[in-house]
Each structure stands twice: as structure tokens, then as C-alpha cells.
Write an enzyme that holds these catalytic residues in place. Structure first.
Site, PDB file in Angstrom:
ATOM      1  N   GLY A  11      -0.918  99.547  -0.469  1.00  0.00           N
ATOM      2  CA  GLY A  11      -0.775  99.993   0.923  1.00  0.00           C
ATOM      3  C   GLY A  11      -0.503 101.475   1.112  1.00  0.00           C
ATOM      4  O   GLY A  11       0.069 101.878   2.127  1.00  0.00           O
ATOM      5  N   ARG A  65     -15.180  81.035   3.850  1.00  0.00           N
ATOM      6  CA  ARG A  65     -14.786  82.331   4.392  1.00  0.00           C
ATOM      7  C   ARG A  65     -14.571  82.247   5.905  1.00  0.00           C
ATOM      8  O   ARG A  65     -13.635  82.807   6.462  1.00  0.00           O
ATOM      9  CB  ARG A  65     -15.944  83.305   4.154  1.00  0.00           C
ATOM     10  CG  ARG A  65     -15.609  84.458   3.304  1.00  0.00           C
ATOM     11  CD  ARG A  65     -16.811  85.362   3.153  1.00  0.00           C
ATOM     12  NE  ARG A  65     -17.306  85.347   1.789  1.00  0.00           N
ATOM     13  CZ  ARG A  65     -16.586  85.681   0.733  1.00  0.00           C
ATOM     14  NH1 ARG A  65     -15.341  86.050   0.853  1.00  0.00           N
ATOM     15  NH2 ARG A  65     -17.099  85.636  -0.470  1.00  0.00           N
ATOM     16  N   ASN A 107     -13.870 100.902   6.955  1.00  0.00           N
ATOM     17  CA  ASN A 107     -13.424 100.692   5.575  1.00  0.00           C
ATOM     18  C   ASN A 107     -13.375 102.038   4.871  1.00  0.00           C
ATOM     19  O   ASN A 107     -14.098 102.969   5.245  1.00  0.00           O
ATOM     20  CB  ASN A 107     -14.384  99.755   4.840  1.00  0.00           C
ATOM     21  CG  ASN A 107     -13.889  99.419   3.435  1.00  0.00           C
ATOM     22  OD1 ASN A 107     -12.692  99.181   3.233  1.00  0.00           O
ATOM     23  ND2 ASN A 107     -14.773  99.431   2.460  1.00  0.00           N
ATOM     24  N   HIS A 109     -13.676 103.724   0.976  1.00  0.00           N
ATOM     25  CA  HIS A 109     -14.143 103.399  -0.371  1.00  0.00           C
ATOM     26  C   HIS A 109     -13.935 104.616  -1.278  1.00  0.00           C
ATOM     27  O   HIS A 109     -14.300 105.736  -0.898  1.00  0.00           O
ATOM     28  CB  HIS A 109     -15.636 103.024  -0.307  1.00  0.00           C
ATOM     29  CG  HIS A 109     -16.164 102.577  -1.625  1.00  0.00           C
ATOM     30  ND1 HIS A 109     -15.898 101.323  -2.143  1.00  0.00           N
ATOM     31  CD2 HIS A 109     -16.905 103.210  -2.559  1.00  0.00           C
ATOM     32  CE1 HIS A 109     -16.465 101.218  -3.329  1.00  0.00           C
ATOM     33  NE2 HIS A 109     -17.091 102.343  -3.602  1.00  0.00           N
ATOM     34  N   LEU A 144     -22.276  94.761   1.652  1.00  0.00           N
ATOM     35  CA  LEU A 144     -21.059  95.339   1.067  1.00  0.00           C
ATOM     36  C   LEU A 144     -21.178  96.838   0.772  1.00  0.00           C
ATOM     37  O   LEU A 144     -22.143  97.275   0.148  1.00  0.00           O
ATOM     38  CB  LEU A 144     -20.751  94.578  -0.232  1.00  0.00           C
ATOM     39  CG  LEU A 144     -19.311  94.697  -0.732  1.00  0.00           C
ATOM     40  CD1 LEU A 144     -18.333  94.065   0.247  1.00  0.00           C
ATOM     41  CD2 LEU A 144     -19.181  94.067  -2.112  1.00  0.00           C
ATOM     42  N   GLU A 174      -8.136 110.326   0.243  1.00  0.00           N
ATOM     43  CA  GLU A 174      -8.184 109.159   1.134  1.00  0.00           C
ATOM     44  C   GLU A 174      -7.129 109.258   2.230  1.00  0.00           C
ATOM     45  O   GLU A 174      -7.404 108.983   3.402  1.00  0.00           O
ATOM     46  CB  GLU A 174      -7.915 107.871   0.335  1.00  0.00           C
ATOM     47  CG  GLU A 174      -9.019 107.478  -0.601  1.00  0.00           C
ATOM     48  CD  GLU A 174      -8.776 106.106  -1.211  1.00  0.00           C
ATOM     49  OE1 GLU A 174      -9.747 105.368  -1.332  1.00  0.00           O
ATOM     50  OE2 GLU A 174      -7.634 105.780  -1.569  1.00  0.00           O
TER      51      GLU A 174
HETATM   52  C1  GRF Z   1      -8.123 102.521  -2.037  1.00  0.00           C
HETATM   53  O1  GRF Z   1      -8.520 103.246  -3.160  1.00  0.00           O
HETATM   54  C2  GRF Z   1      -9.286 102.225  -1.144  1.00  0.00           C
HETATM   55  O2  GRF Z   1     -10.270 103.202  -1.189  1.00  0.00           O
HETATM   56  C3  GRF Z   1      -9.828 100.939  -1.715  1.00  0.00           C
HETATM   57  O3  GRF Z   1      -8.692 100.227  -2.114  1.00  0.00           O
HETATM   58  C4  GRF Z   1      -7.636 101.132  -2.430  1.00  0.00           C
HETATM   59  C5  GRF Z   1      -6.424 100.701  -1.649  1.00  0.00           C
HETATM   60  O4  GRF Z   1      -5.271 101.402  -2.017  1.00  0.00           O
HETATM   61  N1  GRF Z   1     -10.644 100.263  -0.739  1.00  0.00           N
HETATM   62  P1  GRF Z   1      -3.943 101.241  -1.155  1.00  0.00           P
HETATM   63  O5  GRF Z   1      -3.585  99.767  -1.118  1.00  0.00           O
HETATM   64  O6  GRF Z   1      -4.203 101.793   0.204  1.00  0.00           O
HETATM   65  O7  GRF Z   1      -2.890 102.026  -1.900  1.00  0.00           O
END
Ligand code: GRF
Length: 194
Positions: A11, A65, A107, A109, A144, A174
Site C-alpha cells: 500500500g 470473478r 491502474n 504499472h 490486461l 510511482e
Molecule cells: C506497484 O509497483 C504497482 O505499480 C503495482 O503493484 C505495486 C504495488 O505496490 N501495480 P504498493 O502496494 O502500492 O506498495
């Protein structure tokens, strides 16, 4: 704008979003719900600390799902959620979910898409020996890691990088990029082309 953040793990991206909201950087976007399919995810602790409502729904024992997603969708409706932010959510959303929230699911990535899709993007890029990888924020579609790209930033791989040092730099990017993308969405500056 009411936002739900979906998590399964540590998180740190959720934390970056919580901090951004606190510092007035989400343009009035409010994280009002955290959804987790993993009852033990540390992300939930972060949510608790911030006083945000948690919706913990273990995904064990569901036969499809769709069955799982219907329960989550019901909760999102109750909370008037307008934007779904996936932040390390380790489940693929069903078609019914994506249809319901079409153009309103983001999302993040940890690679420069379309390179290195999948669950081990940082490791895959590192092992491939690329000189540059990156971070991508994109809209979620049925395919995906393939939806329209919103923000992207390249992250160079240094000569003396280890997988861990590379991971650290990618995560730092990120944590800057995701709040920025959410702010743009809240401000109405992002629209997914259909
Ligand atoms: C991140 O690297 C994100 O890009 C990927 O999952 C990871 C999640 O990390 N989808 P966190 O739980 O936010 O620390």
C-alpha cells in the site's frame, strides 16, 4: 469526487494518495473507501491510520470473478464511488465491473508499457538488461495492462543497479505520478476514448 482505492499488499501507492489528499493535491478528490481482497494486507493498516472506511472482502471460495465483483460493485454504489484507483490490487476485474466503471478505473504499472506487462514487470525488465524501464498510469480495459496510457515516465537502469535499488527508484516515481494522474482525472482533464 468520491474515490475508492483497491489494494492487496503493502500500500505505498495508497499512502502516496492519502498524503496527496491531505496536502490538497487531489483537487477535491476524496478517498472514501479502501477495498482489499487480502485481509492481511498492510495497506489496510495505512487506511485505518488515516480513518478511511475499509471494505475487506476475501476472494477465497468464490466460484467466479463476477460473483465477487458484484459484491464489490454493490458497495461502490452505496458509497457513490466515481473513480476506482487500482494500487497493487492483485485481481483481474471481470467484464461486468469494467463495463460499469468504463473510463473511470485507473491502474499503475511498474514498467514503460507496452513493454513488460504482467505481475513481475520490474524483475523482468531488470533481467532482460534493458537500459531504461519506467512507470505507466493507464485506464483499465478488458485487456490486461493494455488500456489507454495517461502518464508515463522513463526510469533509467544504472550500471550498478541491483533489483532492489531499481525497485526503489521505480516506486519513488510511482508515488509522484499516481497522485498527479488522479488529480488530472478529478479536474476533468482526462477522458478515455471509446
Ligand atoms: C506497484 O509497483 C504497482 O505499480 C503495482 O503493484 C505495486 C504495488 O505496490 N501495480 P504498493 O502496494 O502500492 O506498495
Amino acid at each position: 469526487m468520491n474515490i475508492a482505492v483497491f489494494v492487496s499488499g503493502n500500500g505505498t501507492n495508497l499512502q502516496a494518495l492519502i498524503d496527496a489528499e491531505k496536502n490538497g493535491k487531489l483537487a477535491g478528490g476524496r478517498i472514501v473507501l479502501i477495498v482489499s481482497n487480502k485481509p492481511k494486507a498492510f495497506a489496510l493498516e495505512r487506511g485505518r491510520q488515516a480513518g478511511i472506511e475499509l471494505f475487506i472482502q476475501d476472494d477465497k471460495g468464490f466460484s467466479s470473478r463476477e460473483e465477487y465483483d458484484k459484491i464489490v460493485l454493490k458497495k461502490l454504489k452505496e458509497k457513490n464511488i466515481e473513480l476506482v484507483v487500482l494500487a497493487g490490487f492483485l485481481r483481474i476485474l471481470s467484464g461486468i465491473f469494467i463495463k460499469e466503471y468504463e473510463g473511470r478505473i485507473l491502474n499503475i504499472h511498474p514498467a514503460f508499457l507496452p513493454s513488460f506487462k504482467g505481475a513481475h514487470a520490474i524483475r523482468d525488465a531488470f533481467q532482460q538488461g534493458v537500459k531504461e524501464t519506467g512507470v505507466t498510469v493507464h485506464f483499465v480495459t478488458n485487456e490486461l495492462d493494455s488500456g489507454p496510457i495517461i502518464l508515463q515516465e522513463a526510469v533509467p537502469v544504472e550500471k550498478d543497479d541491483t533489483l532492489e535499488s531499481l525497485e526503489e527508484r521505480i516506486h519513488a516515481v510511482e508515488h509522484r505520478l499516481y497522485p498527479e494522474a488522479v488529480r488530472l482525472f478529478v479536474e476533468g482533464k482526462l477522458k478515455k476514448r471509446s
